[in-house]
Design a protein around this motif. Structure first.
Motif, PDB file in Angstrom:
ATOM      1  N   ASP A 283      -1.260  -3.339   4.819  1.00 36.14           N
ATOM      2  CA  ASP A 283      -0.206  -2.464   5.439  1.00 36.14           C
ATOM      3  C   ASP A 283      -0.748  -1.524   6.124  1.00 36.14           C
ATOM      4  OD1 ASP A 283      -1.040  -0.452   3.783  1.00 36.14           O
ATOM      5  OD2 ASP A 283       0.591  -0.681   2.594  1.00 36.14           O
ATOM      6  N   ALA A 284      -0.018  -0.833   6.864  1.00 39.25           N
ATOM      7  CA  ALA A 284      -0.463   0.405   7.788  1.00 39.25           C
ATOM      8  C   ALA A 284      -1.272   1.330   7.088  1.00 39.25           C
ATOM      9  CB  ALA A 284       0.796   1.070   8.352  1.00 39.25           C
ATOM     10  N   LYS A 285      -1.350   1.455   5.693  1.00 42.58           N
ATOM     11  CA  LYS A 285      -2.079   2.542   5.148  1.00 42.58           C
ATOM     12  C   LYS A 285      -3.547   1.883   4.608  1.00 42.58           C
ATOM     13  CE  LYS A 285       1.974   4.926   3.094  1.00 42.58           C
ATOM     14  NZ  LYS A 285       2.594   5.563   1.981  1.00 42.58           N
ATOM     15  N   GLY A 286      -3.753   0.570   4.966  1.00 46.60           N
ATOM     16  CA  GLY A 286      -4.889  -0.109   4.649  1.00 46.60           C
ATOM     17  C   GLY A 286      -4.687  -0.768   3.343  1.00 46.60           C
ATOM     18  N   ARG A 287      -3.608  -0.726   2.634  1.00 46.87           N
ATOM     19  CA  ARG A 287      -3.751  -1.313   1.368  1.00 46.87           C
ATOM     20  C   ARG A 287      -3.383  -2.989   1.272  1.00 46.87           C
ATOM     21  NH1 ARG A 287       1.183   2.143  -0.803  1.00 46.87           N
ATOM     22  NH2 ARG A 287       1.994   1.112   0.712  1.00 46.87           N
ATOM     23  N   ARG A 288      -4.216  -3.646   0.550  1.00 39.65           N
ATOM     24  CA  ARG A 288      -4.006  -4.935   0.296  1.00 39.65           C
ATOM     25  C   ARG A 288      -2.514  -5.385   0.173  1.00 39.65           C
ATOM     26  NH1 ARG A 288      -6.049  -9.404   1.743  1.00 39.65           N
ATOM     27  NH2 ARG A 288      -6.147 -11.046   0.099  1.00 39.65           N
ATOM     28  N   ILE A 289      -1.776  -6.275   0.799  1.00 40.46           N
ATOM     29  CA  ILE A 289      -0.463  -6.556   0.387  1.00 40.46           C
ATOM     30  C   ILE A 289      -0.133  -8.089   0.268  1.00 40.46           C
ATOM     31  CG2 ILE A 289       0.628  -4.662   1.427  1.00 40.46           C
ATOM     32  CD1 ILE A 289       1.203  -6.472   3.870  1.00 40.46           C
ATOM     33  N   GLU A 290       0.940  -8.555  -0.461  1.00 43.61           N
ATOM     34  CA  GLU A 290       1.205  -9.843  -0.819  1.00 43.61           C
ATOM     35  C   GLU A 290       2.731  -9.610  -0.734  1.00 43.61           C
ATOM     36  OE1 GLU A 290       1.311 -12.948  -4.180  1.00 43.61           O
ATOM     37  OE2 GLU A 290      -0.698 -12.350  -3.324  1.00 43.61           O
ATOM     38  N   VAL A 291       3.364 -10.353   0.505  1.00 46.31           N
ATOM     39  CA  VAL A 291       4.996  -9.958   0.643  1.00 46.31           C
ATOM     40  C   VAL A 291       5.517 -11.612   0.728  1.00 46.31           C
ATOM     41  CG1 VAL A 291       6.643  -9.219   2.354  1.00 46.31           C
ATOM     42  CG2 VAL A 291       4.300  -8.106   2.108  1.00 46.31           C
ATOM     43  N   LYS A 292       6.455 -11.721   0.109  1.00 45.31           N
ATOM     44  CA  LYS A 292       7.271 -13.319   0.093  1.00 45.31           C
ATOM     45  C   LYS A 292       8.650 -12.906   1.117  1.00 45.31           C
ATOM     46  CE  LYS A 292       7.288 -15.840  -3.466  1.00 45.31           C
ATOM     47  NZ  LYS A 292       7.531 -16.591  -4.726  1.00 45.31           N
ATOM     48  N   LEU A 293       8.647 -13.674   1.854  1.00 46.54           N
ATOM     49  CA  LEU A 293       9.927 -13.687   2.967  1.00 46.54           C
ATOM     50  C   LEU A 293      10.625 -14.737   2.835  1.00 46.54           C
ATOM     51  CD1 LEU A 293       7.888 -12.562   6.016  1.00 46.54           C
ATOM     52  CD2 LEU A 293       8.909 -11.116   4.418  1.00 46.54           C
ATOM     53  N   ASP A 294      11.950 -14.501   3.103  1.00 44.35           N
ATOM     54  CA  ASP A 294      12.948 -15.461   3.169  1.00 44.35           C
ATOM     55  C   ASP A 294      12.783 -16.334   4.496  1.00 44.35           C
ATOM     56  OD1 ASP A 294      15.756 -16.601   4.546  1.00 44.35           O
ATOM     57  OD2 ASP A 294      15.986 -16.595   2.423  1.00 44.35           O
ATOM     58  N   PRO A 295      12.557 -17.436   4.495  1.00 43.11           N
ATOM     59  CA  PRO A 295      12.237 -18.323   6.005  1.00 43.11           C
ATOM     60  C   PRO A 295      13.173 -18.401   6.742  1.00 43.11           C
ATOM     61  CG  PRO A 295      12.502 -19.841   4.043  1.00 43.11           C
ATOM     62  CD  PRO A 295      12.634 -18.628   3.490  1.00 43.11           C
ATOM     63  N   ALA A 296      14.265 -18.130   6.692  1.00 46.23           N
ATOM     64  CA  ALA A 296      15.428 -18.004   7.550  1.00 46.23           C
ATOM     65  C   ALA A 296      15.676 -16.554   8.066  1.00 46.23           C
ATOM     66  CB  ALA A 296      16.724 -18.374   6.965  1.00 46.23           C
ATOM     67  N   SER A 297      15.912 -15.569   7.412  1.00 47.58           N
ATOM     68  CA  SER A 297      16.246 -14.234   7.750  1.00 47.58           C
ATOM     69  C   SER A 297      14.900 -13.432   7.853  1.00 47.58           C
ATOM     70  CB  SER A 297      17.210 -13.585   6.691  1.00 47.58           C
ATOM     71  OG  SER A 297      16.557 -13.414   5.527  1.00 47.58           O
ATOM     72  N   LEU A 298      13.950 -13.811   7.196  1.00 50.86           N
ATOM     73  CA  LEU A 298      12.600 -13.021   7.346  1.00 50.86           C
ATOM     74  C   LEU A 298      12.822 -11.528   6.655  1.00 50.86           C
ATOM     75  CD1 LEU A 298      10.716 -13.512  10.610  1.00 50.86           C
ATOM     76  CD2 LEU A 298      10.462 -15.075   8.700  1.00 50.86           C
ATOM     77  N   SER A 299      13.925 -11.756   5.648  1.00 46.67           N
ATOM     78  CA  SER A 299      14.064 -10.605   4.740  1.00 46.67           C
ATOM     79  C   SER A 299      13.094 -10.515   3.660  1.00 46.67           C
ATOM     80  CB  SER A 299      15.378 -10.384   4.216  1.00 46.67           C
ATOM     81  OG  SER A 299      15.602 -11.542   3.341  1.00 46.67           O
ATOM     82  N   ILE A 300      12.460  -9.254   3.378  1.00 47.47           N
ATOM     83  CA  ILE A 300      11.546  -9.116   2.307  1.00 47.47           C
ATOM     84  C   ILE A 300      12.184  -9.320   0.928  1.00 47.47           C
ATOM     85  CG2 ILE A 300       9.823  -7.597   1.046  1.00 47.47           C
ATOM     86  CD1 ILE A 300       9.743  -5.974   3.592  1.00 47.47           C
ATOM     87  N   LEU A 301      11.612 -10.321   0.137  1.00 42.99           N
ATOM     88  CA  LEU A 301      12.056 -10.801  -1.110  1.00 42.99           C
ATOM     89  C   LEU A 301      11.135 -10.174  -2.353  1.00 42.99           C
ATOM     90  CD1 LEU A 301      12.621 -14.716  -0.585  1.00 42.99           C
ATOM     91  CD2 LEU A 301      14.427 -12.713  -0.292  1.00 42.99           C
TER      92      LEU A 301
ATOM     93  N   ASN B 180       6.048  -4.377  11.544  1.00 45.18           N
ATOM     94  CA  ASN B 180       6.046  -3.345  10.078  1.00 45.18           C
ATOM     95  C   ASN B 180       4.525  -2.936  10.057  1.00 45.18           C
ATOM     96  OD1 ASN B 180       8.380  -3.768   8.280  1.00 45.18           O
ATOM     97  ND2 ASN B 180       8.053  -5.748   8.886  1.00 45.18           N
ATOM     98  N   GLY B 181       3.632  -2.935  10.940  1.00 40.86           N
ATOM     99  CA  GLY B 181       2.334  -2.405  11.025  1.00 40.86           C
ATOM    100  C   GLY B 181       1.335  -3.224   9.976  1.00 40.86           C
ATOM    101  N   TRP B 182       1.740  -4.549   9.689  1.00 39.91           N
ATOM    102  CA  TRP B 182       0.780  -5.057   8.642  1.00 39.91           C
ATOM    103  C   TRP B 182      -0.242  -6.103   9.654  1.00 39.91           C
ATOM    104  CZ3 TRP B 182       5.383  -8.123   6.162  1.00 39.91           C
ATOM    105  CH2 TRP B 182       6.241  -7.125   5.494  1.00 39.91           C
ATOM    106  N   ARG B 183      -1.521  -5.928   9.170  1.00 33.52           N
ATOM    107  CA  ARG B 183      -2.689  -7.036   9.628  1.00 33.52           C
ATOM    108  C   ARG B 183      -2.622  -8.302   8.756  1.00 33.52           C
ATOM    109  NH1 ARG B 183      -6.283  -2.693   8.720  1.00 33.52           N
ATOM    110  NH2 ARG B 183      -7.455  -4.061   7.473  1.00 33.52           N
ATOM    111  N   VAL B 184      -2.219  -9.135   9.356  1.00 33.13           N
ATOM    112  CA  VAL B 184      -2.193 -10.506   8.574  1.00 33.13           C
ATOM    113  C   VAL B 184      -3.497 -11.251   8.193  1.00 33.13           C
ATOM    114  CG1 VAL B 184      -1.078 -12.823   8.543  1.00 33.13           C
ATOM    115  CG2 VAL B 184       0.131 -10.762   9.551  1.00 33.13           C
TER     116      VAL B 184
END
Length: 106
Positions: free
Chosen positions: A65-83, A45-49
């Motif tokens: 993210d790819a645009k250099g914005r600070r992000i916080e992403v919550k993911l489902d641990p099984a599917s890795l879908s973005i919640l 997804n172009g994220w720097r973790v």
């Protein structure tokens, strides 16, 4: 007397509410993707973790993210879908779920 009893019942129910709250992700550990898969998903997804941690039974990724914005992403641990996804713009505004919110007041 009845008013006092009703008030006590309401206060008791409100205080007990958090005890009944459940985690956002109720996935058995056996079905979880490994942390390496989370890092790979972020890279795709172009994220720097900066950090991968657990929050309410979900993976939470913080970084940029790819645009250099600070992000916080919550993911489902099984599917890795973005919640849930939050980011901070250069101008200090915040956004959620990929929407631009320029000039948002905090």
């Amino acid at each position: 007397m009845i008013r006092l009893s009703t008030s006590l019942v309401i206060v008791g129910l409100l205080a007990a509410g958090p005890a009944f709250a459940k985690a956002d992700c109720a996935v058995p550990m056996a079905r979880w993707q490994p942390r390496d898969a989370v890092a790979a998903f972020a890279g795709e997804n172009g994220w720097r973790v900066s950090r991968i941690r657990l929050d309410d039974g979900c993976y939470e990724v913080t970084g940029f993210d790819a645009k250099g914005r600070r992000i916080e992403v919550k993911l489902d641990p099984a599917s890795l879908s973005i919640l849930e996804m939050e980011y901070e713009d250069d101008d200090g505004g915040e956004g959620e779920d990929g929407e631009d919110h320029e000039g948002a007041d905090d």
